[in-house]
Design a protein around this motif. Structure first.
Motif, PDB file in Angstrom:
ATOM      1  N   ILE A  10     101.668   6.775  43.378  1.00  0.00           N
ATOM      2  CA  ILE A  10     102.684   6.429  42.388  1.00  0.00           C
ATOM      3  C   ILE A  10     101.998   6.099  41.068  1.00  0.00           C
ATOM      4  O   ILE A  10     100.816   5.758  41.042  1.00  0.00           O
ATOM      5  N   MET A  11     102.759   6.219  39.989  1.00  0.00           N
ATOM      6  CA  MET A  11     102.272   5.841  38.665  1.00  0.00           C
ATOM      7  C   MET A  11     103.177   4.724  38.151  1.00  0.00           C
ATOM      8  O   MET A  11     104.400   4.886  38.088  1.00  0.00           O
ATOM      9  N   ILE A  12     102.580   3.603  37.829  1.00  0.00           N
ATOM     10  CA  ILE A  12     103.320   2.507  37.228  1.00  0.00           C
ATOM     11  C   ILE A  12     103.173   2.647  35.718  1.00  0.00           C
ATOM     12  O   ILE A  12     102.068   2.803  35.213  1.00  0.00           O
ATOM     13  N   GLU A  13     104.305   2.630  35.030  1.00  0.00           N
ATOM     14  CA  GLU A  13     104.305   2.797  33.584  1.00  0.00           C
ATOM     15  C   GLU A  13     104.761   1.506  32.913  1.00  0.00           C
ATOM     16  O   GLU A  13     105.579   0.771  33.460  1.00  0.00           O
ATOM     17  N   LYS A  14     104.211   1.256  31.729  1.00  0.00           N
ATOM     18  CA  LYS A  14     104.519   0.047  30.975  1.00  0.00           C
ATOM     19  C   LYS A  14     105.252   0.414  29.688  1.00  0.00           C
ATOM     20  O   LYS A  14     104.901   1.385  29.027  1.00  0.00           O
ATOM     21  N   ALA A  15     106.268  -0.381  29.345  1.00  0.00           N
ATOM     22  CA  ALA A  15     107.031  -0.159  28.113  1.00  0.00           C
ATOM     23  C   ALA A  15     106.156  -0.508  26.912  1.00  0.00           C
ATOM     24  O   ALA A  15     105.434  -1.507  26.920  1.00  0.00           O
ATOM     25  N   THR A  16     106.212   0.350  25.883  1.00  0.00           N
ATOM     26  CA  THR A  16     105.436   0.126  24.678  1.00  0.00           C
ATOM     27  C   THR A  16     106.308   0.333  23.451  1.00  0.00           C
ATOM     28  O   THR A  16     107.331   1.019  23.506  1.00  0.00           O
ATOM     29  N   VAL A  17     105.876  -0.254  22.363  1.00  0.00           N
ATOM     30  CA  VAL A  17     106.505  -0.033  21.065  1.00  0.00           C
ATOM     31  C   VAL A  17     105.406   0.471  20.146  1.00  0.00           C
ATOM     32  O   VAL A  17     104.387  -0.184  19.957  1.00  0.00           O
ATOM     33  N   LYS A  18     105.612   1.666  19.608  1.00  0.00           N
ATOM     34  CA  LYS A  18     104.626   2.260  18.714  1.00  0.00           C
ATOM     35  C   LYS A  18     105.146   2.207  17.285  1.00  0.00           C
ATOM     36  O   LYS A  18     106.320   2.443  17.035  1.00  0.00           O
ATOM     37  N   GLY A  23     105.850   2.291   9.239  1.00  0.00           N
ATOM     38  CA  GLY A  23     106.528   1.142   9.825  1.00  0.00           C
ATOM     39  C   GLY A  23     107.670   1.433  10.761  1.00  0.00           C
ATOM     40  O   GLY A  23     108.321   0.500  11.238  1.00  0.00           O
ATOM     41  N   ASN A  24     107.949   2.690  11.050  1.00  0.00           N
ATOM     42  CA  ASN A  24     109.010   3.018  12.008  1.00  0.00           C
ATOM     43  C   ASN A  24     108.557   2.672  13.416  1.00  0.00           C
ATOM     44  O   ASN A  24     107.441   2.973  13.812  1.00  0.00           O
ATOM     45  N   ARG A  25     109.447   2.073  14.169  1.00  0.00           N
ATOM     46  CA  ARG A  25     109.128   1.680  15.547  1.00  0.00           C
ATOM     47  C   ARG A  25     109.843   2.609  16.528  1.00  0.00           C
ATOM     48  O   ARG A  25     111.015   2.907  16.350  1.00  0.00           O
ATOM     49  N   THR A  26     109.112   3.031  17.552  1.00  0.00           N
ATOM     50  CA  THR A  26     109.701   3.850  18.608  1.00  0.00           C
ATOM     51  C   THR A  26     109.312   3.265  19.959  1.00  0.00           C
ATOM     52  O   THR A  26     108.164   2.856  20.160  1.00  0.00           O
ATOM     53  N   ASN A  27     110.288   3.212  20.852  1.00  0.00           N
ATOM     54  CA  ASN A  27     110.033   2.729  22.204  1.00  0.00           C
ATOM     55  C   ASN A  27     109.541   3.884  23.055  1.00  0.00           C
ATOM     56  O   ASN A  27     109.998   5.010  22.912  1.00  0.00           O
ATOM     57  N   GLY A  28     108.648   3.596  23.966  1.00  0.00           N
ATOM     58  CA  GLY A  28     108.133   4.632  24.847  1.00  0.00           C
ATOM     59  C   GLY A  28     107.515   4.027  26.096  1.00  0.00           C
ATOM     60  O   GLY A  28     107.595   2.822  26.332  1.00  0.00           O
ATOM     61  N   TRP A  29     106.922   4.884  26.885  1.00  0.00           N
ATOM     62  CA  TRP A  29     106.268   4.465  28.120  1.00  0.00           C
ATOM     63  C   TRP A  29     104.863   5.024  28.134  1.00  0.00           C
ATOM     64  O   TRP A  29     104.638   6.158  27.746  1.00  0.00           O
ATOM     65  N   GLU A  30     103.914   4.223  28.621  1.00  0.00           N
ATOM     66  CA  GLU A  30     102.547   4.700  28.779  1.00  0.00           C
ATOM     67  C   GLU A  30     102.083   4.409  30.196  1.00  0.00           C
ATOM     68  O   GLU A  30     102.539   3.452  30.830  1.00  0.00           O
TER      69      GLU A  30
END
Length: 112
Positions: A10-18, A23-30
């Motif tokens: 399995i792969m556990i992914e963590k929520a990130t904000v880039k 200065g634009n913010r985007t939510n994603g997973w790494e």
């Protein structure tokens, strides 16, 4: 703990904000941590009335380590066999520091 049954990866992914350069913010997973697990499907629930979709719930048992001790249900999710599972709860198995049971619900993706 019977480590021979931990056969699935399995792969556990963590929520990130880039933040980009303006200065634009985007939510994603790494990708956070990949490990072997024992997947155990313990409930498939269908919506009431008519069948719209299956609400598949699955439990993953993994070995406890420093990375898995940081898991919580708001910042992490699990990817398994090209499916995404949101973490519903984490069972520390009586704090025995050997294994952790991660209970998840399959993420429902709707087509637009």
């Amino acid at each position: 703990m019977d480590i021979a049954r931990l056969r699935a990866r399995i792969m556990i992914e963590k929520a990130t904000v880039k933040v980009d350069r303006i200065g634009n913010r985007t939510n994603g997973w790494e990708e956070y941590y990949s490990c072997c697990a024992y997947p155990d499907t313990y409930l498939v629930d269908e919506s009431t009335g008519k069948v719209d979709y299956e609400n598949e719930t699955i439990a993953f048992t993994v070995r406890a380590c420093q990375k898995t001790k940081e898991l919580n249900s708001t910042q992490y999710r699990v990817r398994f066999q090209d499916q995404v599972y949101n973490i519903a709860s984490i069972d520390r198995m009586n704090y025995n520091n050997r294994e952790i049971k991660i209970r998840c619900k399959k993420e429902v993706r709707q087509c637009a």
